[in-house]
Design a protein around this motif. Structure first.
Motif, PDB file in Angstrom:
ATOM      1  N   LYS A 276     -21.246 -18.676   0.376  1.00  0.00           N
ATOM      2  CA  LYS A 276     -21.192 -20.115   0.677  1.00  0.00           C
ATOM      3  C   LYS A 276     -19.866 -20.471   1.346  1.00  0.00           C
ATOM      4  CE  LYS A 276     -24.396 -21.815  -2.833  1.00  0.00           C
ATOM      5  NZ  LYS A 276     -24.562 -22.441  -4.156  1.00  0.00           N
ATOM      6  N   ARG A 277     -18.760 -19.860   0.847  1.00  0.00           N
ATOM      7  CA  ARG A 277     -17.449 -20.142   1.463  1.00  0.00           C
ATOM      8  C   ARG A 277     -17.474 -19.766   2.935  1.00  0.00           C
ATOM      9  NH1 ARG A 277     -14.423 -18.285  -3.428  1.00  0.00           N
ATOM     10  NH2 ARG A 277     -14.296 -20.229  -4.618  1.00  0.00           N
ATOM     11  N   GLU A 278     -18.084 -18.600   3.222  1.00  0.00           N
ATOM     12  CA  GLU A 278     -18.138 -18.162   4.619  1.00  0.00           C
ATOM     13  C   GLU A 278     -19.004 -19.108   5.463  1.00  0.00           C
ATOM     14  OE1 GLU A 278     -17.609 -13.482   3.407  1.00  0.00           O
ATOM     15  OE2 GLU A 278     -19.220 -14.014   4.797  1.00  0.00           O
ATOM     16  N   LEU A 279     -20.061 -19.631   4.825  1.00  0.00           N
ATOM     17  CA  LEU A 279     -20.915 -20.570   5.561  1.00  0.00           C
ATOM     18  C   LEU A 279     -20.168 -21.869   5.861  1.00  0.00           C
ATOM     19  CD1 LEU A 279     -23.587 -21.445   6.816  1.00  0.00           C
ATOM     20  CD2 LEU A 279     -24.359 -22.163   4.545  1.00  0.00           C
ATOM     21  N   ILE A 280     -19.356 -22.314   4.904  1.00  0.00           N
ATOM     22  CA  ILE A 280     -18.571 -23.535   5.131  1.00  0.00           C
ATOM     23  C   ILE A 280     -17.687 -23.352   6.364  1.00  0.00           C
ATOM     24  CG2 ILE A 280     -16.717 -24.992   4.177  1.00  0.00           C
ATOM     25  CD1 ILE A 280     -17.937 -24.220   1.361  1.00  0.00           C
ATOM     26  N   GLU A 281     -17.047 -22.179   6.457  1.00  0.00           N
ATOM     27  CA  GLU A 281     -16.193 -21.909   7.626  1.00  0.00           C
ATOM     28  C   GLU A 281     -17.034 -21.872   8.907  1.00  0.00           C
ATOM     29  OE1 GLU A 281     -12.967 -22.119   7.391  1.00  0.00           O
ATOM     30  OE2 GLU A 281     -13.346 -22.377   5.236  1.00  0.00           O
ATOM     31  N   ALA A 282     -18.164 -21.171   8.839  1.00  0.00           N
ATOM     32  CA  ALA A 282     -18.999 -21.021  10.039  1.00  0.00           C
ATOM     33  C   ALA A 282     -19.521 -22.378  10.515  1.00  0.00           C
ATOM     34  CB  ALA A 282     -20.163 -20.068   9.758  1.00  0.00           C
TER      35      ALA A 282
END
Ligand code: TRP
Length: 334
Positions: A276-282
């Motif tokens: 989820k953290r990576e999705l927030i960045e993306a």
């Protein structure tokens, strides 16, 4: 000569990612190849927001900024405000003789919207206004006023287009060939699901990611996203195909990252929180250029006014020609 495209949208809220990947994508793709009229349908928005004119007015400008931010080019697209074209209202009155009340009541789009209203407000049919019931007639006026040959629509709008074609055929058969029968251009982009797993992203569903959402808002929404329910512990293997986080990675992240995410998820080598953290960045990276572009218009409201004024003048010129023809056909060209 380029074919004429006419489409519209109701200014009732900001654009979300569903719009971006749906209508927005189609509109960006066709803007080079058609003479494109894009109506900000404030009069139509008032049919079911007549008690909230501030909301409609505010959103005329919000939506215009959103549309410019996603890359619609005001040099190519005639952005115009529906209420600034009185000819649309005139045509609506003329066409209203050509449509029966029962036909409007049977229009599937109108029926669905009435059902939704009943569910939301517990309304019985008694509170459906004449204006709301008649909005397909007004939409037929939107289209024909500009000789719209092609109308890009989602499938929910097809019954409105069919209603428009019926009006055109009836008009032409009684008064002589005057109006153009529009063709649909069905969007081939699939509907974007919500982070909650709902088949559709929508304001009323409370699951939309808006183009104007800031970092914190995105963070909150992504943290609440639905993942594979069978994955309990961080290192349980899971199925990315049932996970909304992976679904969104596929929309906004790059292929290399997505392949890695998919493999790690299946092996149980990645936890949902990290994913989820990576999705927030993306998502934030994806939205950043849109925000940048929008910021320019927020800081230069006079540019937004200029875009609307130019498009509205171009639309007016076309509307005058159509109404002249229509009045001649109706023998009211005094
Ligand atoms: N009915 C469309 C909507 O709900 C908006 C709209 C207004 C429209 N006029 C139109 C769409 C003409 C296509 C053609 O958003």
């Amino acid at each position: 000569m380029k074919q004429t495209v006419l489409t519209g949208l109701r200014p009732t809220g900001n654009l979300h990612l569903g719009h971006y990947f749906g209508a927005g994508q189609t509109w960006r793709n066709i803007q080079d190849n058609y003479d494109f009229y894009l109506e900000i349908a404030d009069v139509q928005a008032l049919t079911d927001n007549f008690d909230n004119p501030e909301k409609v007015r505010h959103n005329v400008y919000e939506i215009t900024k959103d549309l410019l931010a996603i890359g619609l080019d005001p040099e190519k697209v005639h952005f115009f405000i529906q209420s600034k074209i009185p000819q649309i209202a005139e045509l609506t009155v003329f066409y209203s003789n050509l449509v029966t009340v029962s036909r409007l009541q049977r229009n599937p789009t109108v029926k669905t919207e009435i059902a939704q209203k009943k569910e939301l407000f517990g309304n019985d049919g008694e509170s459906i206004t004449y204006g709301f019931l008649g909005y397909p007639v007004s939409q037929a006026a939107d289209i024909t006023c500009f000789d719209g040959e092609v109308v890009p629509v989602g499938d929910d709008q097809l019954p409105l287009l069919e209603q428009c074609r019926e009006i055109v055929r009836k008009f032409n058969s009684i008064y002589g060939e005057t109006l153009i029968e529009p063709q649909q251009l069905l969007s081939n982009t699939p509907r974007i699901k919500g982070l909650d797993g709902n088949d559709k992203m929508g304001k009323s569903l409370g699951n939309a990611i808006y183009l104007v959402d800031d970092y914190e808002t995105i963070q909150k929404k992504v943290m609440g996203a639905v993942t594979d329910p069978n994955k309990i512990k961080k290192d349980d293997p899971a199925n990315p195909d049932v996970c909304m986080v992976y679904y969104y990675h596929k929309l906004v992240n790059n292929e290399e990252n997505n392949n890695k995410i998919c493999e790690e998820c299946k092996k149980g080598a990645r936890g949902c929180v990290q994913c989820k953290r990576e999705l927030i960045e993306a998502l934030n990276n994806f939205l950043e250029p849109i925000r940048e572009k929008r910021k320019f218009y927020e800081e230069h409201p006079e540019e937004v006014e200029k875009v609307l004024e130019k498009g509205t003048n171009e639309a007016l010129a076309k509307a005058e020609v159509t109404v002249k023809k229509v009045k001649q056909a109706l023998k009211i060209d005094y």
